[in-house]
Design a protein around this motif. Structure first.
Motif, PDB file in Angstrom:
ATOM      1  N   GLU A 107     -30.999 -45.690  14.986  1.00 27.01           N
ATOM      2  CA  GLU A 107     -29.840 -46.492  15.356  1.00 27.01           C
ATOM      3  C   GLU A 107     -28.773 -45.589  15.961  1.00 27.01           C
ATOM      4  N   SER A 108     -27.980 -46.128  16.820  1.00 29.84           N
ATOM      5  CA  SER A 108     -26.925 -45.365  17.473  1.00 29.84           C
ATOM      6  C   SER A 108     -25.646 -45.414  16.643  1.00 29.84           C
ATOM      7  N   ILE A 168     -29.782 -35.264  29.676  1.00 28.96           N
ATOM      8  CA  ILE A 168     -28.472 -35.563  30.267  1.00 28.96           C
ATOM      9  C   ILE A 168     -28.448 -36.981  30.820  1.00 28.96           C
ATOM     10  N   HIS A 169     -29.532 -37.379  31.473  1.00 23.85           N
ATOM     11  CA  HIS A 169     -29.609 -38.738  32.017  1.00 23.85           C
ATOM     12  C   HIS A 169     -29.546 -39.775  30.903  1.00 23.85           C
ATOM     13  N   GLY A 170     -30.257 -39.494  29.802  1.00 22.78           N
ATOM     14  CA  GLY A 170     -30.205 -40.414  28.667  1.00 22.78           C
ATOM     15  C   GLY A 170     -28.809 -40.517  28.077  1.00 22.78           C
ATOM     16  N   ASN A 171     -28.116 -39.372  27.989  1.00 25.23           N
ATOM     17  CA  ASN A 171     -26.752 -39.396  27.467  1.00 25.23           C
ATOM     18  C   ASN A 171     -25.819 -40.167  28.387  1.00 25.23           C
ATOM     19  N   LEU A 172     -26.004 -40.012  29.697  1.00 25.72           N
ATOM     20  CA  LEU A 172     -25.162 -40.750  30.640  1.00 25.72           C
ATOM     21  C   LEU A 172     -25.396 -42.252  30.536  1.00 25.72           C
ATOM     22  N   ILE A 173     -26.657 -42.647  30.370  1.00 26.11           N
ATOM     23  CA  ILE A 173     -26.950 -44.075  30.198  1.00 26.11           C
ATOM     24  C   ILE A 173     -26.334 -44.592  28.914  1.00 26.11           C
ATOM     25  N   TYR A 174     -26.429 -43.787  27.845  1.00 25.30           N
ATOM     26  CA  TYR A 174     -25.831 -44.184  26.563  1.00 25.30           C
ATOM     27  C   TYR A 174     -24.321 -44.346  26.690  1.00 25.30           C
TER      28      TYR A 174
END
Length: 225
Positions: A107-108, A168-174
């Motif tokens: 979970e986030s 980094i891409h995943g963090n930007l999407i998040y």
């Protein structure tokens, strides 16, 4: 033919140099903090906690250890607990001088790690705790990956760069999703505040009309007007 192949190989190597340079910059800077080593001072009584906001489906590895330079033969014991954003226990350890935990987030949100002294050591002086916290790409064992897939050199560097870029891409999407959620909450709050303001204004106008009607009726009844 061999000369063309030679210059072609040099061209590919030259094309890879900027990529390797970017990887060196990102791995030696704090622009993308995927790993963090911190020192905590645990008080004589009470709890010391640290939190980290992590998205779902991310690997987390951590190791903690108590340090007592004044008395290394008699290190105080501590307890540790790690909880998820919804309060689920992910790690619990008691009467320990060191430990480690690993899990994959489901979970986030903010993951909380708390440490406190145990037993008879609670009234003693504060102590120092080292915490090595690795998240995502920093928690990956690249040596095992290299041995398993039999890669080395530039190929291994490119694989690490690919993993860094994906993280980094995943963090930007998040962050984009979080921004959209916060914007939606803000818009709903603004709409509710606007409706509440309109209702408050309507109530004030109605109360004023009633007051005028009552005062006019009172003065007419008393024959003052």
């Amino acid at each position: 033919m061999s000369k063309g192949m030679f210059f072609g190989g040099r061209g590919r190597a030259a094309a890879l140099l900027p990529i390797i340079f970017v990887l060196c910059l990102t791995s030696n800077s704090n622009i993308f903090p995927f790993a963090e080593a911190i020192w905590l001072t645990i008080p004589g009584s009470g709890t010391k906690c640290v939190s980290e906001e992590i998205q779902s489906n991310v690997v987390v590895l951590a190791e903690y250890y108590v340090i007592d330079e004044n008395n290394p033969d008699h290190i105080p014991i501590i307890s540790a607990r790690v909880t998820s954003p919804y309060g689920n226990n992910l790690h619990h350890n008691e009467n320990a001088t060191h430990g480690q935990f690993a899990f994959t987030t489901s979970e986030s949100g903010n993951y909380l790690a708390c440490f406190w002294k145990d037993g008879s050591h609670q009234q003693e002086a504060e102590l120092t705790l080292g915490l090595d916290w690795k998240i995502g790409i920093a928690a990956k064992d690249w040596e095992s990956v290299a041995k398993k897939e039999k890669i080395e050199g530039v190929e291994l560097v490119l694989r690490r760069l690919q993993g860094t870029v994906e993280a980094i891409h995943g963090n930007l999407i998040y962050l984009k999703d979080r921004e959209a959620e916060m914007r939606e909450v803000s818009e709903r709050t603004n709409a509710r505040v606007a409706w509440f303001s309109i209702m408050s204004l309507g109530v004030c106008i109605m109360v004023s009309v009633v007051q005028l009607w009552y005062l006019k009726r009172y003065f007419l009844k008393k024959k003052l007007i």
